[in-house]
Design a protein around this motif. Sequence first.
Motif, PDB file in Angstrom:
ATOM      1  N   ARG A   2       0.644  -1.158   0.004  1.00  0.00           N
ATOM      2  CA  ARG A   2       0.090  -0.056   0.196  1.00  0.00           C
ATOM      3  C   ARG A   2       1.115   1.347  -0.035  1.00  0.00           C
ATOM      4  O   ARG A   2       0.833   1.762  -0.561  1.00  0.00           O
ATOM      5  N   ILE A 237      -7.752   5.882  -2.415  1.00  0.00           N
ATOM      6  CA  ILE A 237      -6.349   4.888  -2.353  1.00  0.00           C
ATOM      7  C   ILE A 237      -6.063   4.570  -1.103  1.00  0.00           C
ATOM      8  O   ILE A 237      -5.106   4.312  -0.559  1.00  0.00           O
ATOM      9  N   LYS A 241      -9.522   3.013   0.473  1.00  0.00           N
ATOM     10  CA  LYS A 241     -11.515   3.071   0.318  1.00  0.00           C
ATOM     11  C   LYS A 241     -11.454   3.265  -1.234  1.00  0.00           C
ATOM     12  O   LYS A 241     -11.925   3.820  -1.342  1.00  0.00           O
ATOM     13  N   ASP A 242     -10.537   1.485  -1.502  1.00  0.00           N
ATOM     14  CA  ASP A 242     -10.369   1.535  -3.296  1.00  0.00           C
ATOM     15  C   ASP A 242     -12.175   1.246  -3.728  1.00  0.00           C
ATOM     16  O   ASP A 242     -12.837   1.758  -4.723  1.00  0.00           O
ATOM     17  N   ASN A 243     -12.773   1.098  -2.872  1.00  0.00           N
ATOM     18  CA  ASN A 243     -14.222   1.040  -3.244  1.00  0.00           C
ATOM     19  C   ASN A 243     -15.069   1.803  -3.985  1.00  0.00           C
ATOM     20  O   ASN A 243     -15.865   2.251  -4.493  1.00  0.00           O
ATOM     21  N   ALA A 245     -12.704   4.518  -4.627  1.00  0.00           N
ATOM     22  CA  ALA A 245     -11.989   5.477  -5.513  1.00  0.00           C
ATOM     23  C   ALA A 245     -12.168   4.983  -6.994  1.00  0.00           C
ATOM     24  O   ALA A 245     -12.425   5.660  -7.557  1.00  0.00           O
ATOM     25  N   GLU A 246     -12.662   3.929  -6.976  1.00  0.00           N
ATOM     26  CA  GLU A 246     -13.639   2.712  -8.448  1.00  0.00           C
ATOM     27  C   GLU A 246     -13.218   3.696  -8.751  1.00  0.00           C
ATOM     28  O   GLU A 246     -13.726   3.351 -10.362  1.00  0.00           O
ATOM     29  N   GLU A 265      -4.086   3.731 -12.489  1.00  0.00           N
ATOM     30  CA  GLU A 265      -4.653   2.933 -10.558  1.00  0.00           C
ATOM     31  C   GLU A 265      -5.411   2.458 -10.952  1.00  0.00           C
ATOM     32  O   GLU A 265      -5.681   1.783 -10.166  1.00  0.00           O
ATOM     33  N   LEU A 269      -5.757  -0.815  -8.699  1.00  0.00           N
ATOM     34  CA  LEU A 269      -6.482  -1.399  -7.657  1.00  0.00           C
ATOM     35  C   LEU A 269      -7.650  -3.249  -7.988  1.00  0.00           C
ATOM     36  O   LEU A 269      -7.313  -3.337  -6.590  1.00  0.00           O
ATOM     37  N   TYR A 270      -7.055  -3.236  -9.450  1.00  0.00           N
ATOM     38  CA  TYR A 270      -7.593  -4.702  -9.616  1.00  0.00           C
ATOM     39  C   TYR A 270      -7.283  -5.215  -9.426  1.00  0.00           C
ATOM     40  O   TYR A 270      -7.630  -6.600  -8.705  1.00  0.00           O
ATOM     41  N   ARG A 272      -5.312  -5.122  -6.293  1.00  0.00           N
ATOM     42  CA  ARG A 272      -5.397  -5.716  -5.233  1.00  0.00           C
ATOM     43  C   ARG A 272      -6.738  -6.658  -5.186  1.00  0.00           C
ATOM     44  O   ARG A 272      -6.712  -7.091  -3.984  1.00  0.00           O
ATOM     45  N   ALA A 273      -7.546  -6.288  -5.720  1.00  0.00           N
ATOM     46  CA  ALA A 273      -9.414  -6.540  -5.457  1.00  0.00           C
ATOM     47  C   ALA A 273      -8.646  -7.893  -6.555  1.00  0.00           C
ATOM     48  O   ALA A 273      -9.811  -8.783  -6.209  1.00  0.00           O
TER      49      ALA A 273
END
Length: 307
Positions: A2, A237, A241-243, A245-246, A265, A269-270, A272-273
């Motif tokens: 992170r 991010i 709080k990725d959700n 940020a998406e 980015e 993000l994906y 990490r998900a």
Amino acid sequence: MRKMLALTSFALMLVAANAFALGEGRIQGKITDAVTHKPIPNATVTIDAVSGHTVHQEFKTDKNGEYRFLVLDATIQYNFTWAAEGYQPVQEKMKLKLGDMTTKDVELTPGSAAAAAAGAKGGAPDPAIVAYNEGAQLANEGKNAEAIAKMEEAVSKKADFSAAYQALARLYARTKEYQKAIDAANKSMAITGDDTDMFAVLAESYTGLGQKDKAAEYRKKLPADATQLFNEAAHLINDGKDNQAEPLLKQAITANDKMSVAYYELGMLYVRAGKNADAKTNLQKYLELDPNGKDASTAKEMLKYVK
């Protein structure tokens, strides 16, 4: 991981540190009309070395009132002059940041403002206009408290002085006095009607006060701004709080489908998900747009793991 992915705002990401040679500096900004807040195209930015070298350079703003240029020797001070026909010039002695970008936005006051506001008392200038002009100069120098005092003086002498209220709204937002910024923005719009700049101040101020619903209300009134959306996503991010940020990254891409860093980015993000297909699509798009970008090597490494 992170920490490695922590973001700064997009404005800082535009130029990588290694793009600067030793001793160089860069400056960018926007020149606008202090009364209408519209950009001033073809305005000039002149620099003259204070000492050490004989340097004189002149640059022009583009159609959006924006300028950006390189100064080869940022180890010395320069006299900067921002000017345009029909406006009072602004001058300031500055030393640029070495190996970094300096951002300087300037508002120019129409040269006819004081004359047009001359009162009946033997042609004496309107004290409200005088206070406003002094406040604008102080604001350009970064002296926020002094500028606020002058703008407050201006509106005390001229109750319908919308430009002074607009200046107060931006100054109060800059100093994080958000309720005062809201009050000033609303007073301005009560005089002139809806104003995109004031919507932006209101969105920022309500966010600062934690009133998310009100902030969202005014943000919806703003034209899509890819950079602003990206910067908001960057903060989210960094907060993990990725959700949240998406969707902002997707909106940024919708507003500017050439914004390579947004694809990068979103791809990370994906990663990490664990959404490998989406990660691959966005990282490949990033490399397509910016094959030699500062994150290109990381993107290539990640693509090996999301096949």
